[in-house]
Design a protein around this motif. Structure first.
Motif, PDB file in Angstrom:
ATOM      1  N   ASP A 181       9.349  85.500  -1.768  1.00 37.28           N
ATOM      2  CA  ASP A 181      10.281  86.143  -2.696  1.00 37.28           C
ATOM      3  C   ASP A 181      11.524  86.653  -1.989  1.00 37.28           C
ATOM      4  OD1 ASP A 181       8.567  85.638  -4.739  1.00 37.28           O
ATOM      5  OD2 ASP A 181       8.143  87.727  -5.252  1.00 37.28           O
ATOM      6  N   ASP A 182      11.398  87.000  -0.715  1.00 39.22           N
ATOM      7  CA  ASP A 182      12.522  87.559   0.038  1.00 39.22           C
ATOM      8  C   ASP A 182      13.413  86.481   0.642  1.00 39.22           C
ATOM      9  OD1 ASP A 182      10.065  87.176   1.742  1.00 39.22           O
ATOM     10  OD2 ASP A 182      11.592  87.428   3.292  1.00 39.22           O
ATOM     11  N   ASP A 183      13.151  85.221   0.343  1.00 37.89           N
ATOM     12  CA  ASP A 183      13.840  84.102   0.987  1.00 37.89           C
ATOM     13  C   ASP A 183      15.250  83.941   0.433  1.00 37.89           C
ATOM     14  OD1 ASP A 183      14.236  81.882   2.593  1.00 37.89           O
ATOM     15  OD2 ASP A 183      13.412  80.500   1.111  1.00 37.89           O
ATOM     16  N   ALA A 184      16.126  84.861   0.803  1.00 30.45           N
ATOM     17  CA  ALA A 184      17.514  84.824   0.363  1.00 30.45           C
ATOM     18  C   ALA A 184      18.400  85.240   1.526  1.00 30.45           C
ATOM     19  CB  ALA A 184      17.734  85.752  -0.833  1.00 30.45           C
ATOM     20  N   VAL A 185      19.591  84.669   1.582  1.00 26.96           N
ATOM     21  CA  VAL A 185      20.516  84.945   2.672  1.00 26.96           C
ATOM     22  C   VAL A 185      21.849  85.399   2.093  1.00 26.96           C
ATOM     23  CG1 VAL A 185      21.805  83.930   4.582  1.00 26.96           C
ATOM     24  CG2 VAL A 185      19.426  83.280   4.217  1.00 26.96           C
ATOM     25  N   ASP A 186      22.317  86.560   2.535  1.00 27.91           N
ATOM     26  CA  ASP A 186      23.603  87.092   2.095  1.00 27.91           C
ATOM     27  C   ASP A 186      24.594  86.980   3.247  1.00 27.91           C
ATOM     28  OD1 ASP A 186      22.675  87.876  -0.479  1.00 27.91           O
ATOM     29  OD2 ASP A 186      21.762  89.662   0.398  1.00 27.91           O
ATOM     30  N   GLY A 187      25.498  86.002   3.137  1.00 27.55           N
ATOM     31  CA  GLY A 187      26.482  85.790   4.188  1.00 27.55           C
ATOM     32  C   GLY A 187      25.989  84.821   5.243  1.00 27.55           C
ATOM     33  N   ASP A 188      26.784  84.636   6.264  1.00 25.67           N
ATOM     34  CA  ASP A 188      26.452  83.709   7.335  1.00 25.67           C
ATOM     35  C   ASP A 188      25.202  84.157   8.082  1.00 25.67           C
ATOM     36  OD1 ASP A 188      28.618  82.079   6.833  1.00 25.67           O
ATOM     37  OD2 ASP A 188      29.907  83.039   8.339  1.00 25.67           O
ATOM     38  N   GLU A 189      24.511  83.186   8.653  1.00 26.64           N
ATOM     39  CA  GLU A 189      23.469  83.464   9.629  1.00 26.64           C
ATOM     40  C   GLU A 189      24.094  83.310  11.012  1.00 26.64           C
ATOM     41  OE1 GLU A 189      19.340  82.006   8.049  1.00 26.64           O
ATOM     42  OE2 GLU A 189      20.844  80.487   7.619  1.00 26.64           O
TER      43      GLU A 189
END
Length: 442
Positions: free
Chosen positions: A181-189
């Motif tokens: 469920d937490d598999d989200a990315v905000d902005g660049d890695e």
């Protein structure tokens, strides 16, 4: 017996965060660390003139991330490398079909669209899932809803299996339906060419960190906490316990009285994963100069399916792959040469004679580390996302658990560890503390 205000057990990012904030508030602190270094599962190897992060590597989304802000303040230049969350495209990815031939660009785009279609359905399926559903159960329902032929569904099924392994080091049937469920990315890695270990090193500056102090017993009561090590016992009003889930479950660290039911129940529904890095350096960049990642479809990719080009970090041709879940168990006991031979058999299948022998190979073994017992924790079937926060329930008002597994929004990450340490410090101080004080005190 030495008396302190707070004893922090573990000099990883969670423990150092709590200790730094408490120290900054004027509390008498000691950090007890079993290893001969700080950082815990943030570990950078600097041998043979190379800089290799053998533990944490990425910040998975820099927007609003305290670790990104801290690393900037501590002078850690990053490099953007947005492939850490196993997305199907967005960066140059070389896809290879089951027969070993490279997919044309239009076929790769079509495959990525298939993944996105299943992911869109998957969100709804997970919302309707039952408590004992696994991630396999929900992904199969999402695939069935597409009404595809078996070959088309098989390719996306593989992708979902591999994504589960790379995100949580677990086989898809062992992970809870809500496990991603937490598999989200905000902005660049981003990654750090200078090494991620500069973060815990900076956090530890000015603190009383005692290396080589293996804690064997923690006794808590209304009167405070007593912590026992081979160097003697210490007493404090409060303690922050930041050891990994695998150590809490392992039995070498006794907690007396036992953890309360709410905390123990949450702990029992989490488990440490099997997730190891394999870093290979080569004489040349035989896979090409414009490839962020290589992915192999089909049965040949059961063990080794994805490689990431780390060449931009230092200029040395380098590929990173992962032994995750079942593969990590399969290679247990293999030496580095045998692992490399297995990996290279697949790269030569894809690139032929151009896939030359590596000049060096490094393989981690976090599962064998007695102070880690795995890389990070995941939710087993029957677990809920609330288990992460329940694990951090204050015990007797004196004992606080922290670490990546105790943070719900983005567990298994360095930001989760930092935020959990911040929460523990605020609970002990009974007041809000701006997390920026971690780096504004620098």
């Amino acid at each position: 017996m030495e008396q302190l205000d707070t004893i922090v057990i573990g000099a990883g990012v969670a423990g150092l965060t709590a200790a730094r904030l408490l120290h900054g508030a004027g509390r008498r602190i000691a950090v007890l660390e079993a290893r001969d270094r700080v950082g815990g599962r943030v570990w950078t190897d600097r041998s043979a003139g190379n800089v290799t992060d053998l533990g944490a590597s990425w910040i998975h989304g820099v927007d609003g991330c305290p670790v990104a802000a801290a690393s900037e303040a501590f002078g850690m230049p990053p490099i953007e490398f947005t492939v850490g969350s196993y997305q199907p495209d967005g960066r140059p990815i070389a896809y290879f079909a089951p027969d070993g031939s490279r997919l044309p660009d239009d076929a790769a785009r079509a495959f990525a669209e298939d993944v996105r279609a299943v992911d869109a359905t998957l969100r709804e399926v997970i919302d309707r899932s039952e408590p004992l559903d696994s991630y396999r159960d929900v992904t199969e329902r999402a695939l069935a809803a597409q009404d595809w032929d078996e070959e088309r569904a098989a390719r996306v099924r593989e992708f979902l299996e591999h994504r589960t392994e790379e995100q949580y080091g677990a086989w898809i049937e062992d992970l809870a339906a809500h496990g991603l469920d937490d598999d989200a990315v905000d902005g660049d890695e981003v990654v750090f060419p200078g090494g991620y270990d500069r973060l815990p090193a900076a956090l530890a500056e000015g603190l009383d960190v005692r290396l080589g102090h293996v804690v064997t017993r923690v006794r808590w009561s209304d009167d405070g906490v007593v912590v026992v090590t081979a160097h003697g016992a210490l007493r404090a009003a409060t303690a922050v316990l930041t050891v990994p889930v695998g150590v809490l479950q392992g039995g070498d660290l006794a907690i007396e009285p036992p953890l309360p039911a709410r905390v123990a129940g949450a702990l029992g529904r989490l488990t440490m994963n099997r997730f190891e890095k394999v870093v290979l350096r080569f004489p040349t960049r035989f896979w090409g100069d414009d490839v962020y990642a290589i992915r192999q479809q089909g049965a040949e990719g059961r063990r080794w399916h994805s490689w990431y080009d780390l060449t931009p970090l230092h200029g040395t041709p380098t590929l990173l792959t992962f032994a995750a879940g079942p593969t990590a168990r399969e290679i247990e006991g293999w030496d580095d040469a045998r692992v490399a031979a297995s990996v290279m058999a697949q790269l030569r299948r894809l690139y032929g004679a151009a896939a030359e022998a590596p000049t060096s190979v490094q393989v981690t073994a976090w599962h064998a580390d007695p102070f880690a017992r795995g890389s990070y924790a995941y939710m087993t079937v029957g677990s809920t996302t609330a288990d992460h926060d329940d694990l951090a329930t204050p015990i007797g008002g004196v004992l606080h658990l922290a670490g990546e597994a105790t943070w719900t929004d983005d567990p298994a990450t360095v930001p989760a560890a930092m935020l959990s340490g911040h929460r523990a410090a605020e609970r002990i101080l009974a007041s809000e503390v701006p997390i920026e004080r971690l780096w504004s005190q620098a």
